[in-house]
Design a protein around this motif. Structure first.
Motif, PDB file in Angstrom:
ATOM      1  N   GLU A 109      -7.606  14.166   4.572  1.00 39.42           N
ATOM      2  CA  GLU A 109      -6.314  14.842   4.513  1.00 39.42           C
ATOM      3  C   GLU A 109      -5.226  13.779   4.310  1.00 39.42           C
ATOM      4  OE1 GLU A 109      -5.824  18.092   4.579  1.00 39.42           O
ATOM      5  OE2 GLU A 109      -7.986  18.463   4.738  1.00 39.42           O
ATOM      6  N   VAL A 110      -4.013  14.220   4.068  1.00 40.98           N
ATOM      7  CA  VAL A 110      -2.903  13.295   3.859  1.00 40.98           C
ATOM      8  C   VAL A 110      -2.659  12.480   5.134  1.00 40.98           C
ATOM      9  CG1 VAL A 110      -0.436  13.076   3.361  1.00 40.98           C
ATOM     10  CG2 VAL A 110      -1.811  14.797   2.165  1.00 40.98           C
ATOM     11  N   ALA A 111      -2.528  11.166   4.982  1.00 41.48           N
ATOM     12  CA  ALA A 111      -2.249  10.263   6.101  1.00 41.48           C
ATOM     13  C   ALA A 111      -0.982   9.474   5.803  1.00 41.48           C
ATOM     14  CB  ALA A 111      -3.425   9.318   6.328  1.00 41.48           C
ATOM     15  N   HIS A 112      -0.411   8.889   6.841  1.00 40.20           N
ATOM     16  CA  HIS A 112       0.845   8.160   6.702  1.00 40.20           C
ATOM     17  C   HIS A 112       0.712   6.792   7.364  1.00 40.20           C
ATOM     18  CE1 HIS A 112       2.542  12.114   5.710  1.00 40.20           C
ATOM     19  NE2 HIS A 112       1.917  12.547   6.791  1.00 40.20           N
ATOM     20  N   ARG A 113       1.228   5.779   6.695  1.00 39.94           N
ATOM     21  CA  ARG A 113       1.265   4.444   7.303  1.00 39.94           C
ATOM     22  C   ARG A 113       2.167   4.492   8.526  1.00 39.94           C
ATOM     23  NH1 ARG A 113       0.470  -0.169   5.660  1.00 39.94           N
ATOM     24  NH2 ARG A 113       2.612  -0.823   6.058  1.00 39.94           N
ATOM     25  N   TYR A 114       1.782   3.786   9.586  1.00 38.86           N
ATOM     26  CA  TYR A 114       2.531   3.858  10.835  1.00 38.86           C
ATOM     27  C   TYR A 114       2.937   2.495  11.386  1.00 38.86           C
ATOM     28  CZ  TYR A 114      -1.999   2.693  12.924  1.00 38.86           C
ATOM     29  OH  TYR A 114      -3.191   2.084  13.242  1.00 38.86           O
ATOM     30  N   SER A 115       2.428   1.411  10.799  1.00 42.15           N
ATOM     31  CA  SER A 115       2.784   0.073  11.254  1.00 42.15           C
ATOM     32  C   SER A 115       2.637  -0.882  10.076  1.00 42.15           C
ATOM     33  CB  SER A 115       1.881  -0.375  12.407  1.00 42.15           C
ATOM     34  OG  SER A 115       0.561  -0.612  11.953  1.00 42.15           O
ATOM     35  N   LEU A 116       2.915  -2.165  10.338  1.00 38.98           N
ATOM     36  CA  LEU A 116       2.830  -3.135   9.254  1.00 38.98           C
ATOM     37  C   LEU A 116       1.427  -3.204   8.668  1.00 38.98           C
ATOM     38  CD1 LEU A 116       4.447  -5.506   7.793  1.00 38.98           C
ATOM     39  CD2 LEU A 116       3.170  -6.997   9.333  1.00 38.98           C
ATOM     40  N   THR A 117       0.405  -3.243   9.528  1.00 42.38           N
ATOM     41  CA  THR A 117      -0.979  -3.364   9.051  1.00 42.38           C
ATOM     42  C   THR A 117      -1.697  -2.025   8.973  1.00 42.38           C
ATOM     43  OG1 THR A 117      -1.660  -3.827  11.329  1.00 42.38           O
ATOM     44  CG2 THR A 117      -1.229  -5.715   9.907  1.00 42.38           C
ATOM     45  N   SER A 118      -1.247  -1.044   9.727  1.00 46.95           N
ATOM     46  CA  SER A 118      -1.778   0.322   9.689  1.00 46.95           C
ATOM     47  C   SER A 118      -3.307   0.380   9.613  1.00 46.95           C
ATOM     48  CB  SER A 118      -1.176   1.086   8.505  1.00 46.95           C
ATOM     49  OG  SER A 118       0.194   1.322   8.708  1.00 46.95           O
ATOM     50  N   TYR A 146       5.776  -4.845  14.802  1.00 43.97           N
ATOM     51  CA  TYR A 146       4.884  -3.685  14.655  1.00 43.97           C
ATOM     52  C   TYR A 146       5.176  -2.932  13.360  1.00 43.97           C
ATOM     53  CZ  TYR A 146       2.579   0.740  15.882  1.00 43.97           C
ATOM     54  OH  TYR A 146       1.778   1.862  15.882  1.00 43.97           O
ATOM     55  N   TYR A 147       6.453  -2.789  13.045  1.00 45.13           N
ATOM     56  CA  TYR A 147       6.833  -1.999  11.873  1.00 45.13           C
ATOM     57  C   TYR A 147       7.046  -2.830  10.613  1.00 45.13           C
ATOM     58  CZ  TYR A 147       7.508   1.930  15.043  1.00 45.13           C
ATOM     59  OH  TYR A 147       7.302   2.923  15.965  1.00 45.13           O
ATOM     60  N   PRO A 179       0.850  -1.201   0.000  1.00 38.88           N
ATOM     61  CA  PRO A 179       0.000   0.000   0.000  1.00 38.88           C
ATOM     62  C   PRO A 179       0.882   1.247   0.000  1.00 38.88           C
ATOM     63  CG  PRO A 179       0.110  -0.944   2.190  1.00 38.88           C
ATOM     64  CD  PRO A 179       0.830  -1.908   1.300  1.00 38.88           C
ATOM     65  N   PRO A 180       0.399   2.362  -0.530  1.00 41.06           N
ATOM     66  CA  PRO A 180       1.203   3.594  -0.532  1.00 41.06           C
ATOM     67  C   PRO A 180       1.515   4.071   0.877  1.00 41.06           C
ATOM     68  CG  PRO A 180      -1.062   4.026  -1.225  1.00 41.06           C
ATOM     69  CD  PRO A 180      -0.913   2.550  -1.167  1.00 41.06           C
ATOM     70  N   GLU A 181       2.721   4.613   1.073  1.00 45.14           N
ATOM     71  CA  GLU A 181       3.151   5.069   2.392  1.00 45.14           C
ATOM     72  C   GLU A 181       2.437   6.360   2.792  1.00 45.14           C
ATOM     73  OE1 GLU A 181       5.131   3.643   4.636  1.00 45.14           O
ATOM     74  OE2 GLU A 181       5.278   1.862   3.351  1.00 45.14           O
ATOM     75  N   ASP A 182       2.385   7.316   1.893  1.00 47.36           N
ATOM     76  CA  ASP A 182       1.669   8.577   2.125  1.00 47.36           C
ATOM     77  C   ASP A 182       0.461   8.581   1.204  1.00 47.36           C
ATOM     78  OD1 ASP A 182       3.700   9.963   3.902  1.00 47.36           O
ATOM     79  OD2 ASP A 182       4.919   9.533   2.138  1.00 47.36           O
ATOM     80  N   PHE A 183      -0.729   8.741   1.760  1.00 42.10           N
ATOM     81  CA  PHE A 183      -1.931   8.513   0.963  1.00 42.10           C
ATOM     82  C   PHE A 183      -3.092   9.390   1.419  1.00 42.10           C
ATOM     83  CE2 PHE A 183      -2.257   5.791   4.654  1.00 42.10           C
ATOM     84  CZ  PHE A 183      -3.586   5.879   5.015  1.00 42.10           C
TER      85      PHE A 183
END
Length: 272
Positions: free
Chosen positions: A123-132, A207-208, A103-107
């Motif tokens: 708004e712009v969101a960011h992935r923060y973990s493996l499953t986010s 987690y990451y 999946p895209p990192e910044d989306f």
């Protein structure tokens, strides 16, 4: 000769780490639970980058079930911040969008409401973990997106792993060293401290990046090898009467290490 052997071990270690990095994207996912949907709705993730793994702006990956007018609407959508559409969307009428694999990192989350022919985006969101995992609520003001990670389950998995691994190690120590077990606390303290630190590492790594049997075999042999000699030293220090201290230490480590391999194979979610 030593230089050649050292070089071989370095190459092997780098190969294992490369495998971890290469396969990691397939484990990734961005899951968004959507609250407040009424009527037909489709959703996708817009990306800051023009590609992510197999996803890009050129290949058409739209699902076959999607109506043509919905496909056209997504293709014609222009994001004000220039985020890219990867020619893929899902029917999210049931309130869930799950993007597995790279999946895209910044989306941004983009929703299309078929009945009104309108779009809404976050708004712009960011992935923060493996499953986010995220949760989004549809309001009159727009889409409100928040992180939605299950931290209680995360902590429960950590404590279960510590309980299983440290418990097995302590029971083996009790079996071999009955005469000294109640006289000293080092059997319990050393094993609990080691497995707490080890499982903290597993938890944060998982987690990451995720933690599978590849990471288990490729990484955990090293701390177990170090702890083997720590245990041997402790057993020998307690009493010279303890026979075969090294065999006790190696038996404990092998049993616990092997149990971990079985657990991660049979119950992978315990480590993820």
């Amino acid at each position: 000769m030593k230089y050649i052997l050292t070089k071989k071990y370095i190459v092997l270690f780098m190969a294992i780490m490369t495998m971890v990095g290469l396969f990691n994207g397939h484990y990734q996912a961005t899951t968004i639970e959507i609250k407040g949907i009424s009527g037909s709705c489709y959703g996708t993730l817009l990306s800051r980058e023009p590609g992510s793994g197999p996803w890009n702006t050129r290949e058409d990956k739209t699902p076959s079930y999607a109506p043509d007018h919905v496909k056209k609407a997504f293709k014609e959508y222009k994001d004000p911040d220039g985020y890219y559409y990867f020619n893929y969307f899902e029917d999210v009428e049931r309130g869930l969008l799950r993007w597995d694999s790279f999946p895209p990192e910044d989306f941004k989350l983009l929703l299309y409401f078929e009945e009104t022919d309108t779009f809404m985006s976050t708004e712009v969101a960011h992935r923060y973990s493996l499953t986010s995992p995220f949760e989004v609520r549809i309001t009159e003001e727009g889409l409100i997106l928040n992180k939605n990670y299950d931290y209680p389950a995360f902590l429960l998995r950590f404590f279960l792993r510590v309980l299983i691994s440290a418990g097995i190690a302590i029971l083996i120590s009790l079996f071999y060293c009955k005469r000294y077990f109640l006289r000293t606390k080092c059997f319990i303290i050393s094993n609990v401290a080691f497995h707490v630190m080890l499982n903290l590492f597993i938890s944060f790594f998982s987690y990451y990046r995720g933690f599978t049997v590849v990471e288990y075999v490729g990484i955990l042999w090293a701390p177990y090898m170090i702890f083997l000699f720590v245990q041997f030293f402790l057993y020998r220090r307690i009493s010279d009467d303890i026979q075969n201290a090294f065999m006790i230490a190696i038996t404990t480590d092998l049993v616990v290490y092997g149990t971990g391999i079985i657990l991660i194979d049979v119950f992978p979610k315990l480590f993820m």
